[in-house]
Write a protein that holds these residues in place. Structure first.
Motif, PDB file in Angstrom:
ATOM      1  N   CYS A 161      -3.318  49.560  71.755  1.00 60.44           N
ATOM      2  CA  CYS A 161      -2.508  48.982  70.618  1.00 60.44           C
ATOM      3  C   CYS A 161      -2.746  47.520  70.424  1.00 60.44           C
ATOM      4  O   CYS A 161      -2.986  46.793  71.509  1.00 60.44           O
ATOM      5  CB  CYS A 161      -1.022  49.313  71.126  1.00 60.44           C
ATOM      6  SG  CYS A 161      -0.219  51.096  71.015  1.00 60.44           S
TER       7      CYS A 161
ATOM      8  N   CYS B 213      -1.127  50.484  76.631  1.00 65.87           N
ATOM      9  CA  CYS B 213       0.247  49.961  76.090  1.00 65.87           C
ATOM     10  C   CYS B 213       1.448  50.430  76.905  1.00 65.87           C
ATOM     11  O   CYS B 213       1.374  51.460  77.496  1.00 65.87           O
ATOM     12  CB  CYS B 213       0.223  50.011  74.769  1.00 65.87           C
ATOM     13  SG  CYS B 213       1.583  49.319  73.997  1.00 65.87           S
TER      14      CYS B 213
ATOM     15  N   HIS C 246       2.086  48.716  67.471  1.00 70.30           N
ATOM     16  CA  HIS C 246       1.727  50.036  68.330  1.00 70.30           C
ATOM     17  C   HIS C 246       0.869  50.809  67.326  1.00 70.30           C
ATOM     18  O   HIS C 246       0.579  51.995  67.339  1.00 70.30           O
ATOM     19  CB  HIS C 246       2.954  50.587  68.520  1.00 70.30           C
ATOM     20  CG  HIS C 246       3.712  49.925  69.663  1.00 70.30           C
ATOM     21  ND1 HIS C 246       3.250  49.903  70.932  1.00 70.30           N
ATOM     22  CD2 HIS C 246       4.793  49.518  69.637  1.00 70.30           C
ATOM     23  CE1 HIS C 246       3.970  49.030  71.527  1.00 70.30           C
ATOM     24  NE2 HIS C 246       5.175  48.742  70.776  1.00 70.30           N
TER      25      HIS C 246
ATOM     26  N   CYS D  16       3.764  51.628  75.706  1.00 70.14           N
ATOM     27  CA  CYS D  16       4.334  52.678  74.673  1.00 70.14           C
ATOM     28  C   CYS D  16       3.513  54.172  75.211  1.00 70.14           C
ATOM     29  O   CYS D  16       3.879  55.051  74.978  1.00 70.14           O
ATOM     30  CB  CYS D  16       4.044  52.626  73.146  1.00 70.14           C
ATOM     31  SG  CYS D  16       2.283  52.835  72.348  1.00 70.14           S
TER      32      CYS D  16
HETATM   33 ZN   LIG Z   1       1.829  50.569  72.107  1.00 67.68          ZN
END
Ligand SMILES: [Zn+2]
Length: 287
Positions: free
Chosen positions: A163, A156, A146, A158
Motif C-alpha cells: 500500500c 501494511c 491503501h 490494513c
Molecule cells: Zn493498506
C-alpha cells in the motif's frame, strides 16, 4: 475569499490520547472534551468527531483503527457522545474531514474536485467531487493510502502488501531518509543531507504514482497535501508533480494544482465540525 468565510477558532485545546486504556478510555476522553466546551459556552449546536481509521459516518460506529490501541470493531462513539452531552453529533474519518475543511476554507477553495492527502502516522485521503465531499457507500471512499503501489511491497497495517501508506507513512519516510523520524528527515533534507533528500524524492514519487491513479480515475483539479511531513514543501511536492506529468496522459495535468494545506493542525477538527453542522446525510446523498 471573503474574510467572513475564514474559520474562527473560538477555543482550541489538546490532550494526549489515552492509548493505555483501550477504546473506552478514548471515548471517555472525547466526551470530556465536549463537556469542557459545553461548560464554557453553555450551548453546542452540533459535535463533529474526527477519528483516524475505518468508521461508518452514517451510524457513528468505528470499525477498525489500526493506529490507536483498542478493540474498535463496533464502538458506538456517536451514540455515547450524544447521550452524554445531549447534542447531535457525527463521526467522520479525520482525512475526509481535512479534505472538507481545506476545500471550504483552506487551500482547496474554488476547486470543483479535489484530492486531500494527509501525511502523518499513516497516509490519509479525502475526495471532493462536483463540489461535494464524496464518502462512498460506507464512508471509506478516498482511502488514498491503501491503494497498491508495489505488488509485493511491505506489509501494511490494513493487511495488504505494498500500500502507499506502507511506503509513505512517517516511519517509512524516516527509514528511507536514514533518520530517526519524519521531522528529522525533512530537517536533514533541508540541510543538504543527500540520503534524506533522496528518501523524500522517493516518497514523493510514490505519492505521485498514487495521485496519478486518482487523477486518471476521477479527474481532480487540485491536490492539497497536509499533515506534519507536508512541511517539507517542494522537496516532496516537486517529485509528486513530476510523477503526475510523467504518468498522466489522458488528462491535462498542467491544470492540476498541487499545493500545501493552509489550515494547519486544526484542519481535521474544523472539517469534523463542518461535517456535523452540515444537514446533508451521507447515506442519502453519497451512495
Ligand atoms: Zn493498506
Amino acid at each position: 475569499m471573503e474574510r467572513d468565510t475564514q474559520p474562527r477558532l473560538l477555543q482550541t485545546g489538546r490532550v494526549a490520547t489515552d492509548t493505555g486504556g483501550g477504546e473506552q478510555a478514548v471515548v471517555r476522553q472525547l466526551i470530556e472534551v465536549a463537556r469542557a466546551v459545553l461548560r464554557d459556552t453553555h450551548h453546542i449546536d452540533s459535535i463533529g468527531v474526527g477519528m483516524p481509521g475505518v468508521l461508518d459516518p452514517g451510524s457513528g460506529i468505528t470499525r477498525f483503527i489500526p493506529n490507536i490501541p483498542g478493540n474498535w470493531a463496533g464502538v458506538p462513539v456517536i451514540a455515547e457522545m450524544s447521550k452524554a452531552v445531549q447534542s447531535p453529533a457525527r463521526l467522520i474519518n479525520d482525512a475526509r474531514a481535512f479534505a472538507l475543511a481545506e476545500h471550504r476554507l483552506g487551500a482547496g477553495r474554488g476547486a470543483t474536485s479535489l484530492l486531500g492527502i494527509t501525511l502523518g502516522t499513516g497516509v490519509g485521503g479525502g475526495l471532493i467531487l462536483g463540489g461535494q465531499l464524496y464518502l462512498g457507500r460506507d464512508g471509506t471512499a478516498g482511502e488514498f493510502g491503501h491503494q497498491t503501489i508495489l505488488p509485493d511491497g511491505p506489509r501494511c497495517n490494513c493487511g495488504n502488501n505494498g500500500c502507499l501508506e506502507s511506503l509513505a507513512r512517517a516511519d517509512a519516510i524516516a527509514a528511507a531518509c536514514g533518520q530517526p523520524g519524519a521531522e528529522e528527515s525533512v530537517a536533514a533534507a533541508r540541510a543538504g543531507d543527500p540520503r534524506a533528500q533522496q528518501g523524500l524524492i522517493e516518497v514523493g514519487r510514490y505519492l505521485g504514482i498514487g495521485a496519478s491513479n486518482v487523477v486518471v480515475l476521477v479527474g481532480v483539479d487540485r491536490i492539497v497535501v497536509g499533515g506534519g511531513i507536508a512541511a517539507a514543501g517542494d522537496i516532496l511536492l516537486d517529485p509528486l508533480r513530476q510523477e503526475l506529468a510523467r504518468r498522466v496522459h489522458v488528462a491535462d495535468v498542467d491544470r492540476v494544482q498541487v499545493v500545501g494545506a493552509e489550515l494547519g493542525i486544526w484542519a481535521g477538527a474544523i472539517g469534523a465540525a463542518l461535517f456535523a453542522a452540515d444537514p446533508i446525510d451521507p447515506h442519502l446523498h453519497f451512495v
